[in-house]
Design a protein around this motif. Structure first.
Motif, short mmCIF file in Angstrom:
data_model
loop_
_atom_site.label_atom_id
_atom_site.label_comp_id
_atom_site.label_asym_id
_atom_site.label_seq_id
_atom_site.Cartn_x
_atom_site.Cartn_y
_atom_site.Cartn_z
N ASP A 205 20.76 -0.13 -3.55
CA ASP A 205 19.30 -0.19 -3.60
C ASP A 205 18.81 -0.48 -5.02
O ASP A 205 19.40 -0.01 -6.00
N ARG A 206 17.72 -1.24 -5.08
CA ARG A 206 17.05 -1.45 -6.36
C ARG A 206 16.01 -0.36 -6.55
O ARG A 206 15.27 -0.02 -5.60
N ASP A 232 14.96 1.09 -14.70
CA ASP A 232 14.97 0.09 -13.62
C ASP A 232 16.41 -0.37 -13.42
O ASP A 232 17.14 -0.59 -14.40
N VAL A 234 19.92 -0.99 -10.34
CA VAL A 234 20.54 -0.97 -9.02
C VAL A 234 21.44 0.24 -8.92
O VAL A 234 22.13 0.61 -9.88
N ASP A 256 21.44 -1.44 -15.05
CA ASP A 256 20.52 -2.54 -15.34
C ASP A 256 21.33 -3.83 -15.36
O ASP A 256 22.09 -4.09 -16.30
N THR A 258 20.06 -6.96 -15.20
CA THR A 258 19.32 -8.15 -15.65
C THR A 258 20.03 -8.86 -16.80
O THR A 258 19.76 -10.02 -17.07
N GLY A 317 19.40 -11.43 -10.58
CA GLY A 317 20.50 -10.68 -9.99
C GLY A 317 21.48 -11.52 -9.21
O GLY A 317 22.20 -11.01 -8.34
#
Length: 410
Positions: A205-206, A232, A234, A256, A258, A317
């Motif tokens: 889940d994010r 923020d 996953v 993270d 990103t 992602g």
């Protein structure tokens, strides 16, 4: 040399879906018109036979075991002339370049002073001064050339660019894996020991910073408190279920993703050329990025390579840790005076060519090529700086010229 004045009916039929028969008829009419003044008679040596009054010149481009050269045989009233001849051939090429050849007698024939460079496509003017009289012949001798109206070229997606200098990159190919930096992973523990009464997220889940991950009932106060995500990211680890006891062990790991890191293996034979801050062309799973070498680290477990760490942007992602990657590390950049885009290169007969554009005419230019980095290729000969050449959909020009039946007869 057979005259060719190809048009663009292949492109027109393909791109505009007009009647190809009509286009073919137009092409035949244009060829017929262009050939009216062209010499067609072949002389005893296989060259073009130019005749005017009492003078005859047989002109041939000879290229057997020698670079292409002009050879000529001059006769007057059927008698070979071996002296006191002023013979000149002037070639005007697409774009205005002029090549001029004067001739000297070589015992069996008159030899032009220079190489007739490819392509052998030009407007020809031959002048002969003999016994106080002047003779002149002119004709078009085009090969590897076609004409395409600007609106047709636009609709076919034909794009040109100007030839000029470029930067050729020399690269080393390296391989590695994507990883996540430890500082980008947050491990969440219970503040107070207790029973897990609720779990709000699943693996993968994010979550956003501050989102509830689970609820814990404290053993001491019997009050329920929330476990919230500190960043923020996953959910990459979940070590708890409802009813279990939360102690000091990590319950969740939030990553993270990103930004990822490519850890590339640089072997001893490559190490001397690799440095921090060098540019890197990175490819993985359809993603193509430009990056740079951030760190050079010893390999774990004394493996025989160095790790070049490269920061990789992953905002959508699309990439994941553990993925195998390929990267080209730029170890040298060479500025060259003339280069072409590799998309422009086409094979034509035994050459690698580009197609230059002058107004609505397109013609082959055989190239002598140097270094290449897969995107640009150095040009050593065959093209001039400032020439406009086709860079997009050049294969359409090739198809049109080949369809027209362009020949290489002399």
């Amino acid at each position: 040399m057979q005259l060719i004045k190809p048009l663009y009916w292949v492109l027109v039929a393909t791109c505009l879906a007009i009647n190809p028969l009509h286009a073919a008829e137009d092409q035949q009419d244009d060829r017929k018109e262009a050939q009216q003044d062209a010499p067609e008679t072949e002389g005893p040596h296989g060259g073009l036979l130019l005749q005017q009054e009492d003078a005859t010149v047989e002109l041939q481009i000879f290229e057997q075991d020698v670079p292409p050269e002009y050879r000529a045989w001059v006769t007057k009233d059927g008698t070979p002339v071996t002296e006191d001849v002023d013979l000149n051939v002037q070639l005007t090429r697409l774009g205005g370049q002029e090549d001029t050849f004067d001739f000297a007698f070589q015992g069996d024939y008159w030899l032009g002073n220079g190489v007739v460079t490819e392509p052998h496509s030009f407007d020809v003017e031959v002048t002969l001064a003999l016994d106080g009289k002047q003779y002149q012949w002119q004709w078009e001798s085009h090969e590897g050339r076609t004409r395409i109206a600007a609106d047709i070229a636009e609709k076919a997606g034909i794009r040109t660019t100007e030839a000029g200098p470029g930067s050729i990159e020399r690269t080393l190919t390296t391989y590695g894996r994507l990883t996540t930096a430890s500082e980008q992973i947050a491990r969440v523990r219970a503040r107070f020991p207790g029973v897990i009464t609720r779990v709000n997220v699943r693996l993968g889940d994010r979550v956003a910073k501050g989102d509830r991950l689970a609820q814990v009932e404290s053993n001491e106060s019997l009050k329920t408190y929330d476990l919230r995500s500190p960043i923020d990211g996953v959910v990459v680890e979940r070590q708890v279920s409802v009813g279990e006891i939360a102690g000091e062990q990590p319950l969740f790991a939030i990553a993270d993703l990103t930004t990822l890191w490519a850890e590339l293996q640089v072997f001893p034979g490559q190490r001397s050329e690799v440095e921090v801050d060098q540019n890197v062309h990175f490819k993985a799973e359809g993603v193509d990025q430009q990056a740079s070498v951030n760190h050079l680290l010893p390999s774990p477990d004394n493996a025989p390579y160095t790790l070049a760490r490269v920061e990789v942007d992953n905002p959508e992602g699309a990439l994941s840790p553990g993925l195998l990657v390929t990267a080209e590390i730029v170890v040298e950049t060479v500025e060259v005076p003339l280069a072409v885009d590799n998309r422009a290169l086409q094979s034509f007969r035994d050459w690698t060519v580009v197609f230059i554009q002058v107004d609505d005419a397109y013609e082959i230019r055989p190239l002598e090529l140097g270094r290449s980095d897969g995107t640009l290729t150095e040009v050593l000969g065959g093209l001039q700086a400032g020439d406009r050449y086709v860079v997009e959909n050049s294969y359409l020009i090739k198809a049109d010229i080949e369809k027209s039946g362009a020949s290489h007869d002399h």
